[in-house]
Write a protein that holds these residues in place. Structure first.
Motif, mmCIF file in Angstrom:
data_model
loop_
_atom_site.group_PDB
_atom_site.id
_atom_site.type_symbol
_atom_site.label_atom_id
_atom_site.label_comp_id
_atom_site.label_asym_id
_atom_site.label_seq_id
_atom_site.Cartn_x
_atom_site.Cartn_y
_atom_site.Cartn_z
ATOM 1 N N ASP A 163 -6.735 6.088 1.044
ATOM 2 C CA ASP A 163 -5.792 5.061 1.510
ATOM 3 C C ASP A 163 -6.625 4.021 2.260
ATOM 4 N N THR B 259 2.513 6.253 5.693
ATOM 5 C CA THR B 259 2.948 6.034 4.301
ATOM 6 C C THR B 259 2.425 7.114 3.357
ATOM 7 N N GLY C 47 -9.993 2.788 7.039
ATOM 8 C CA GLY C 47 -9.327 1.846 7.943
ATOM 9 C C GLY C 47 -8.138 2.469 8.643
ATOM 10 N N ALA D 144 -5.763 0.580 2.893
ATOM 11 C CA ALA D 144 -4.877 -0.589 2.932
ATOM 12 C C ALA D 144 -5.619 -1.866 3.317
ATOM 13 N N ASP E 85 -4.286 -3.222 -0.204
ATOM 14 C CA ASP E 85 -3.327 -4.326 -0.210
ATOM 15 C C ASP E 85 -4.022 -5.639 -0.516
ATOM 16 N N HIS F 231 -2.213 7.452 7.742
ATOM 17 C CA HIS F 231 -1.097 6.524 7.914
ATOM 18 C C HIS F 231 0.205 7.204 7.467
ATOM 19 N N HIS G 239 -1.847 -8.279 0.139
ATOM 20 C CA HIS G 239 -1.137 -9.092 1.131
ATOM 21 C C HIS G 239 -1.681 -8.918 2.548
ATOM 22 N N LYS G 240 -2.597 -8.001 2.720
ATOM 23 C CA LYS G 240 -3.262 -7.918 4.022
ATOM 24 C C LYS G 240 -4.509 -8.800 3.964
ATOM 25 N N VAL H 53 -5.191 2.559 11.096
ATOM 26 C CA VAL H 53 -4.335 1.424 11.443
ATOM 27 C C VAL H 53 -4.485 0.998 12.906
ATOM 28 N N CYS I 213 0.822 -1.209 0.000
ATOM 29 C CA CYS I 213 0.000 0.000 0.000
ATOM 30 C C CYS I 213 0.859 1.263 0.000
ATOM 31 N N GLN I 214 2.085 1.161 0.558
ATOM 32 C CA GLN I 214 2.987 2.314 0.474
ATOM 33 C C GLN I 214 3.151 2.735 -0.997
HETATM 34 C C1 LIG Z 1 -3.886 2.629 6.397
HETATM 35 C C2 LIG Z 1 -2.589 2.064 5.900
HETATM 36 N N1 LIG Z 1 -2.014 2.591 4.804
HETATM 37 C C3 LIG Z 1 -0.872 2.131 4.313
HETATM 38 C C4 LIG Z 1 -0.221 1.069 4.904
HETATM 39 C C5 LIG Z 1 1.072 0.569 4.331
HETATM 40 O O1 LIG Z 1 0.870 -0.675 3.721
HETATM 41 P P1 LIG Z 1 2.081 -1.586 3.231
HETATM 42 O O2 LIG Z 1 2.763 -2.036 4.479
HETATM 43 O O3 LIG Z 1 1.426 -2.693 2.493
HETATM 44 O O4 LIG Z 1 2.962 -0.758 2.358
HETATM 45 C C6 LIG Z 1 -0.771 0.483 6.046
HETATM 46 C C7 LIG Z 1 -0.093 -0.623 6.740
HETATM 47 O O5 LIG Z 1 -0.547 -1.151 7.727
HETATM 48 C C8 LIG Z 1 -2.000 0.980 6.550
HETATM 49 O O6 LIG Z 1 -2.596 0.447 7.622
#
Ligand SMILES: Cc1ncc(COP(=O)(O)O)c(C=O)c1O
Length: 469
Positions: free
Chosen positions: A267, A191, A240, A269, A296, A189, A298-299, A242, A146-147
């Protein structure tokens, strides 16, 4: 491999069979294995390090040694009792398809180099768009996480808002460009900030909008922020949080941003997956009106690392920001999909195969069921823990996240909460982490794994209460 020509096949087969045995042994052992690792970094260095080997080693020996030496440092993240960060497990079909992906070793940047990978991504893109309820025409990319999905989407946003202001950012860069206002929630988040840094924005001049007690951006405060000035604007919303799992009021955010001519990025994720569940879809209502989305696989889709997903309602902006050409590359001249047009990588893993396998093995109802089940387990955690004296659940458990605080008779609740988290990690029945929420230390439980059962939750609750007492 060093064996004679006629023996090569057998040797490779036996290497892969042996590796499958290690892998299956690891996975079979998860229910009883300590979830936490058991070796220190020093111990791992001792086992895995040493001088660079002077010459070749037999592959079977290399893999056997790696499996043995790494094992005590392998976290039980695929376990049904891993509740740290937001980490999904691996669905069996996705894991197996990931092995095939390595065997096939496709470079999935161009259709010409990897046609099946390209078509599989195309199929996944269409299925995901339908699952999330996004507009049919949106473009998409499969990135590392997601980054990079946030990065890709915000690069498209940067292109689009500057193009509307008469500026070609790909040609002329940011120096001298019209100022872009970036408005985001205070509980975004990290990221998002990191993606903005990568894109040359700097983070000193971001306009932060206050959030409510659950971390949701306040739509009324966004409306005020939007009226402060005008010009190219990007709004970053979140599906969502975190810590709490809370989702921003997306319908109101998109409406206010649209009125102001701003680009809205979501965002999502893990929270975006709420849109795949009829019971939870109310949380992401209005999400489809945004301009870009990041999430994501992978989540919550439970494919092996790594895979993030980006979607963009303005395919031309997406492609302008990411696409590249070179004379030696064989670009598709017709409709075929060259993945390098839609993501920041050039050479890349064919990560569509495990996504495809996950979606085929679950089907629409399986995805809904996975998401609903994880949320039901999160509620089970919250209900069981909240009824204990001296235990507080700090968030509204709307999704798969639970924040728990342990009250200390002496008044140092932060220290006690951190101590309970540490004790749970050491006990090894389950694994979860800590965080700070609104200035208070909390235990953070995230249920994101297809294999978690109610029994896993009950065993973990018992372990947490043992640690607390
Ligand atoms: C809301 C949110 N955005 C972005 C990310 C980053 O995701 P990734 O670790 O897959 O790059 C996360 C990771 O937990 C997240 O919870």
């Amino acid at each position: 491999m060093t064996t004679p020509k006629d023996g090569t096949q057998t040797t490779l087969r036996s290497l892969l069979d042996g590796t499958a045995t290690y892998a299956a042994g690891f996975l079979d052992g998860l229910p009883e294995r300590k979830v936490a690792t058991t070796a220190t970094a020093e111990e791992l260095r001792k086992e895995l390090g040493g001088p660079l080997p002077e010459g070749p080693h037999h592959p079977e020996m290399v893999v056997a040694e790696l499996a043995r030496a790494a094992d005590p440092g392998i976290m039980g993240t695929p376990s049904g009792r891993f509740f740290g960060f937001v980490i999904g497990g691996s669905l069996p079909a996705a894991l197996a398809a990931d092995w095939l992906t390595s065997a096939w070793d496709q470079n999935a940047g161009l259709y010409a180099a990897a046609p099946a990978a390209s078509v599989v991504e195309e199929v996944c893109g269409a299925w995901l768009i339908e699952l999330f309820g996004l507009p049919e025409h949106v473009s998409y990319g499969l990135v590392t996480g997601c980054q990079m999905a946030n990065f890709t989407a915000l690069a498209a946003a940067r292109h689009s808002v500057l193009e509307a202001a008469g500026w070609d950012v790909e040609a002329d860069g940011l120096v001298g460009a019209p100022q872009i206002r970036i408005i985001l929630g205070e509980e975004r988040h990290v990221t998002i900030d990191r993606a903005l840094r990568f894109l040359g924005f700097g983070i000193a001049n971001l306009r932060t909008v206050p959030a409510d007690g659950q971390g949701r951006m306040r739509a009324d405060a966004l409306e005020d922020a939007l009226t402060e000035s005008s010009g190219p604007t990007i709004v970053c919303a979140q599906a969502g949080n975190v810590n709490t799992g809370a989702v921003d009021p997306l319908r109101a955010i998109c409406a206010a941003a649209r009125e102001a001519g701003a680009w809205v990025h979501v965002d999502g994720a893990f929270g975006m997956w709420a849109a795949t569940s009829p019971a939870l879809r109310y949380l992401t209502e209005g999400m489809e009106q945004a301009d870009s989305w990041a999430t994501d696989a992978h989540k919550w889709l439970n494919v092996p690392y790594d895979c993030g997903l980006v979607f963009c309602a303005r395919p031309a902006a997406h492609q302008a920001a990411m696409g590249t050409h070179a004379s030696y590359l064989v670009h598709s001249e017709d409709r075929e999909r060259d993945e390098m047009d839609w993501n920041p990588d050039f050479s890349r893993r064919a990560r569509g195969f495990p996504v495809y396998a996950a979606l085929r093995s679950l089907g629409r109802s399986g995805v809904t069921d996975l998401v609903d089940r994880c949320c039901a387990h999160a509620r089970r955690f919250a209900e069981a823990l909240a009824q204990e004296p001296g235990v507080e659940v700090l968030n509204e458990v709307v999704l798969n996240q639970v924040l728990v605080r342990f009250l200390d008779p002496g008044g140092d609740h932060d220290a006690r909460t951190r101590a309970v988290v540490k004790a749970v990690q050491e006990d090894g029945t389950c694994w979860l982490g800590g965080t700070f929420w609104k200035g208070k230390a909390a235990m953070r439980i995230s249920v994101s794994n297809w294999s978690t059962t109610a029994e896993d939750v009950d065993r973990s609750v018992a372990a947490i209460l043992r640690a607390a007492n």
